[in-house]
Design a protein around this motif. Structure first.
Motif, short mmCIF file in Angstrom:
data_model
loop_
_atom_site.label_atom_id
_atom_site.label_comp_id
_atom_site.label_asym_id
_atom_site.label_seq_id
_atom_site.Cartn_x
_atom_site.Cartn_y
_atom_site.Cartn_z
N ALA A 184 0.96 -0.99 0.47
CA ALA A 184 -0.08 -0.20 -0.17
C ALA A 184 0.99 1.74 -0.07
O ALA A 184 2.25 1.34 0.73
N GLY A 185 0.50 2.57 -0.84
CA GLY A 185 0.60 3.93 -0.55
C GLY A 185 0.71 4.75 -1.48
O GLY A 185 -0.58 4.50 -2.06
N ILE A 186 0.87 5.82 -1.37
CA ILE A 186 0.62 6.66 -2.68
C ILE A 186 1.87 6.99 -3.67
O ILE A 186 3.09 6.57 -3.70
N GLY A 187 1.64 6.64 -4.88
CA GLY A 187 2.88 6.47 -6.58
C GLY A 187 2.00 6.73 -7.50
O GLY A 187 0.70 7.91 -6.85
N HIS A 188 2.57 6.56 -8.45
CA HIS A 188 2.52 7.21 -9.86
C HIS A 188 2.80 6.05 -10.96
O HIS A 188 3.28 5.11 -10.76
N ILE A 189 2.03 6.17 -12.04
CA ILE A 189 2.50 5.28 -13.06
C ILE A 189 3.58 5.77 -13.76
O ILE A 189 4.02 7.02 -14.05
N VAL A 190 5.13 5.29 -14.04
CA VAL A 190 6.41 5.55 -14.13
C VAL A 190 6.53 4.75 -15.49
O VAL A 190 7.25 5.25 -16.29
N ALA A 191 5.28 3.74 -16.41
CA ALA A 191 6.11 3.28 -17.62
C ALA A 191 4.70 2.75 -17.70
O ALA A 191 3.84 2.40 -17.30
N HIS A 192 4.45 2.57 -19.00
CA HIS A 192 3.90 1.41 -19.84
C HIS A 192 4.48 0.74 -20.80
O HIS A 192 5.95 0.35 -21.51
N VAL A 193 3.65 -1.19 -20.48
CA VAL A 193 4.72 -2.29 -21.41
C VAL A 193 3.90 -2.75 -22.26
O VAL A 193 2.73 -2.75 -22.00
N LYS A 194 3.46 -1.51 -23.65
CA LYS A 194 2.83 -2.16 -24.74
C LYS A 194 3.55 -3.15 -25.47
O LYS A 194 2.50 -3.94 -26.29
N ASP A 195 3.96 -3.91 -25.03
CA ASP A 195 3.96 -5.57 -26.24
C ASP A 195 5.14 -6.10 -24.91
O ASP A 195 6.17 -6.83 -25.24
N PRO A 196 4.45 -6.67 -24.36
CA PRO A 196 4.88 -7.94 -22.39
C PRO A 196 5.49 -9.16 -22.83
O PRO A 196 4.72 -9.44 -24.20
N GLN A 197 6.26 -9.96 -22.41
CA GLN A 197 6.59 -11.16 -22.42
C GLN A 197 6.23 -11.06 -21.06
O GLN A 197 6.42 -10.78 -20.10
N PHE A 198 6.29 -12.88 -21.50
CA PHE A 198 5.70 -13.37 -20.01
C PHE A 198 6.82 -14.42 -19.79
O PHE A 198 7.39 -15.23 -20.84
N TYR A 199 6.91 -14.29 -17.93
CA TYR A 199 7.89 -15.59 -17.70
C TYR A 199 7.37 -16.04 -16.27
O TYR A 199 6.70 -15.48 -15.64
N ASN A 200 7.46 -17.14 -16.08
CA ASN A 200 7.50 -17.90 -14.71
C ASN A 200 8.33 -16.88 -13.75
O ASN A 200 8.87 -17.20 -13.80
N PRO A 201 7.54 -16.13 -12.68
CA PRO A 201 8.27 -15.26 -11.39
C PRO A 201 9.22 -16.30 -11.14
O PRO A 201 10.11 -16.89 -10.17
N THR A 202 8.57 -17.58 -11.04
CA THR A 202 9.37 -19.04 -9.86
C THR A 202 10.57 -19.22 -10.53
O THR A 202 11.83 -19.25 -9.43
N ASP A 203 10.26 -19.88 -11.50
CA ASP A 203 11.72 -19.91 -11.93
C ASP A 203 12.20 -19.76 -13.17
O ASP A 203 13.50 -19.90 -14.33
N GLY A 204 11.39 -18.79 -13.83
CA GLY A 204 11.98 -17.95 -14.66
C GLY A 204 12.14 -17.97 -16.25
O GLY A 204 12.44 -17.81 -17.05
N LYS A 205 11.33 -18.96 -16.25
CA LYS A 205 11.33 -19.45 -18.06
C LYS A 205 10.49 -18.72 -18.57
O LYS A 205 8.74 -18.15 -18.00
#
Length: 310
Positions: free
Chosen positions: A191-212
């Motif tokens: 939680a907290g106060i913030g803002h949008i700092v970037a857009h990813v228009k063509d994202p690539q998908f990775y499993n954060p657990t194993d990095g694949k």
């Protein structure tokens, strides 16, 4: 006196890069001048742009970027993709309709969302003038995102007026090792106060657990499709980028749950609407409020999903 010849000029790809055709809304009087001598300063303001060929999701952002890059010198102000789309709001509806589950409701199975058409040949895009652009920028500057974590809600406000109310999923109430960070990570959404700092228009998908990296997804209906191309929003909260993205999930049954690795998940169609209401620097307020009101105004107490008040 020599009579002026008045014609309506249509500028095609010779003027702009990419599959774009522009129609000038005003007639240009020609006094025997070479058309090549018509500089940006001498041309009237461009009001309408005609799409010269079909544009699919996979080509959409490149196409919009080419419009912005080429028309900025003619518009007399800094034209942006968000201004252009907000001035042509039907584009948001078209993009939201590419949601896999929206398509399935119309008995249309879509394996590759990137091939769906967003803009069709011959459609017209209105180009905002400087006054309209200023008004739209003012609206965007007063638009902000509110996320109540235990309520599983993302709301978009303009000042104090509620524009949208979307269901979301949030981070799990646990810590685990993530190969992408090479450390044990607390998955709770911060939680907290913030803002949008970037857009990813063509994202690539990775499993954060194993990095694949993965290229397909298993939907809630057990069908498998390619991953869709839908923009992600990168947040910074309390001056820190925790990796808490606002992005769509291909499994909306997880909405309303603490299910993610810290990101804020949304429906695919909702993600397009959020994106076009959140240019860079849009304020984001992530809070953890248990005492809220339901749709009837009745006060209710939410479940303490992270056990902060136990």
């Amino acid at each position: 006196m020599k009579k002026a010849i008045v014609i309506k000029i249509v500028l095609f790809c010779a003027l702009l890069k990419g599959p774009i055709a522009m129609t000038l809304a005003q007639d240009i009087p020609l006094y025997g001048h070479d058309l090549n001598a018509l500089t940006a300063e001498k041309l009237p303001r461009l009001e309408v742009l005609k799409v010269a060929e079909d544009i699919s999701v996979e080509n959409y952002f490149a196409y919009m970027d080419s419009i912005v890059a080429n028309l900025s010198s003619f518009s007399g102000y800094e034209l942006t993709e968000h201004l252009l789309v907000r001035h042509n709001a039907w584009i948001m509806d078209t993009l939201a309709a590419t949601d896999y589950y929206n398509m399935m409701e119309r008995d249309s199975f879509v394996y590759d969302q990137r091939k769906l058409l967003v803009l069709r040949k011959g459609q017209l895009l209105n180009i905002p003038d400087s006054v309209t652009a200023h008004q739209l920028n003012n609206v965007l500057a007063r638009t902000w995102i509110d996320i109540n974590i235990p309520e599983f809600k993302l709301r978009i406000y303009q000042d104090s007026t509620l524009l949208y109310d979307f269901p979301i999923r949030v981070g799990q109430n646990k810590s685990k090792y993530l190969a992408m960070g090479d450390r044990i990570t607390n998955l709770r959404t911060k939680a907290g106060i913030g803002h949008i700092v970037a857009h990813v228009k063509d994202p690539q998908f990775y499993n954060p657990t194993d990095g694949k990296r993965f290229y397909t997804t298993k939907r809630d209906d057990k069908k498998r499709t390619l991953m869709p191309q839908i923009p992600w929003l990168v947040t910074e909260v309390n001056g820190i980028q925790y990796g808490q993205l606002i992005h769509p999930t291909t499994n909306p049954t997880t909405l309303g749950k603490a299910y993610s690795n810290g990101c804020i998940g949304t429906n695919e169609g909702d993600a397009w609407l959020i994106y076009y209401h959140a240019p860079i620097a849009t304020k984001v307020h992530l809070r953890y409020d248990l005492n809220v009101e339901d749709e009837t105004g009745k006060k209710i107490e939410l479940q303490d999903i992270y056990g902060y008040y136990q």
